[in-house]
Design an enzyme around this catalytic site. Structure first.
Site, mmCIF file in Angstrom:
data_model
loop_
_atom_site.group_PDB
_atom_site.id
_atom_site.type_symbol
_atom_site.label_atom_id
_atom_site.label_comp_id
_atom_site.label_asym_id
_atom_site.label_seq_id
_atom_site.Cartn_x
_atom_site.Cartn_y
_atom_site.Cartn_z
ATOM 1 N N GLU A 64 7.758 -2.620 3.366
ATOM 2 C CA GLU A 64 7.688 -3.442 2.154
ATOM 3 C C GLU A 64 8.477 -4.746 2.324
ATOM 4 O O GLU A 64 9.190 -4.934 3.312
ATOM 5 C CB GLU A 64 8.181 -2.616 0.959
ATOM 6 C CG GLU A 64 7.269 -1.411 0.737
ATOM 7 C CD GLU A 64 7.580 -0.612 -0.503
ATOM 8 O OE1 GLU A 64 8.634 -0.827 -1.135
ATOM 9 O OE2 GLU A 64 6.737 0.252 -0.842
ATOM 10 N N GLU A 75 -0.968 3.034 7.184
ATOM 11 C CA GLU A 75 -2.186 3.251 7.973
ATOM 12 C C GLU A 75 -2.515 2.022 8.814
ATOM 13 O O GLU A 75 -2.933 2.133 9.965
ATOM 14 C CB GLU A 75 -3.370 3.561 7.050
ATOM 15 C CG GLU A 75 -3.243 4.859 6.283
ATOM 16 C CD GLU A 75 -2.528 4.722 4.947
ATOM 17 O OE1 GLU A 75 -1.675 3.812 4.797
ATOM 18 O OE2 GLU A 75 -2.806 5.531 4.052
ATOM 19 N N CYS A 112 -5.664 3.543 0.946
ATOM 20 C CA CYS A 112 -6.162 2.551 -0.011
ATOM 21 C C CYS A 112 -7.426 1.872 0.545
ATOM 22 O O CYS A 112 -7.770 2.020 1.725
ATOM 23 C CB CYS A 112 -5.084 1.514 -0.316
ATOM 24 S SG CYS A 112 -4.876 0.279 0.976
#
Ligand code: THU
Length: 160
Positions: A64, A75, A112
């Site tokens: 992050e 991923e 996602c």
């Protein structure tokens, strides 16, 4: 006009102990790298482990950033590491796990949409399916035999 139905298939394992032994080991590596995630903002740690055809395992976790969109999912960290370090090695399987510091994740956490698109690129490039296993911290594990099952109507180079 007509409607079409698109078929996806997911295998559901009740927990990790039902997985084949090699996948249990891969998932254990995803758990280990998950705990090293840099997730000071979401407190949501994700780990991904990829098995290459030469037996090497490449891992990644979410990274992050104070400028939130500059962060990256586990991923894509993992698949780009594999793509950059082992460009000629096919990716056979991918194991994904997530843990939240706020609540127990007992449902499978799917990759996602952006990660699905990124994974699709490599599945198409290598012309061989990538098995994807994903789970939360505990509980069921979902497996898709191919990225196609997670991302129907993939946009790829044939559309350019
Ligand atoms: N995250 C992943 O690593 N993979 C996904 O597929 C979904 C989300 C990360 C990004 C962010 O660091 C945190 O989880 C919360 O969204």
């Amino acid at each position: 006009m007509k409607k079409i139905k698109i078929y996806s298939e997911i295998t559901v394992y009740n927990d990790v102990t039902e997985l084949p032994e090699n996948i249990q080991k891969l998932m254990a590596q995803a758990v280990a790298i998950r705990e090293m995630a840099y997730a000071p903002y979401s407190h949501f740690r994700v780990g991904a482990a990829l098995m290459l055809e030469n037996g090497i395992v490449v891992t990644g976790n979410n990274q992050e950033n104070a400028a939130y969109p500059s962060g990256m999912c586990a991923e894509r960290v993992a698949i780009w590491a594999a793509g950059s370090q082992y460009p000629d090695q096919k990716i056979l399987q991918m194991a994904i796990t997530a843990r939240s510091e706020n609540h127990k994740l007992d449902q499978p956490i799917p990759p996602c949409g952006a990660c699905r698109q990124a994974i699709a690129e490599y599945e198409i490039k290598q012309d061989q399916n990538i098995e994807i296993y994903f789970m939360g911290e505990i509980g069921k594990v979902y497996k898709s035999d191919s990225l196609n099952d997670l991302l129907p109507l993939i946009f790829d180079s044939s559309n350019l």
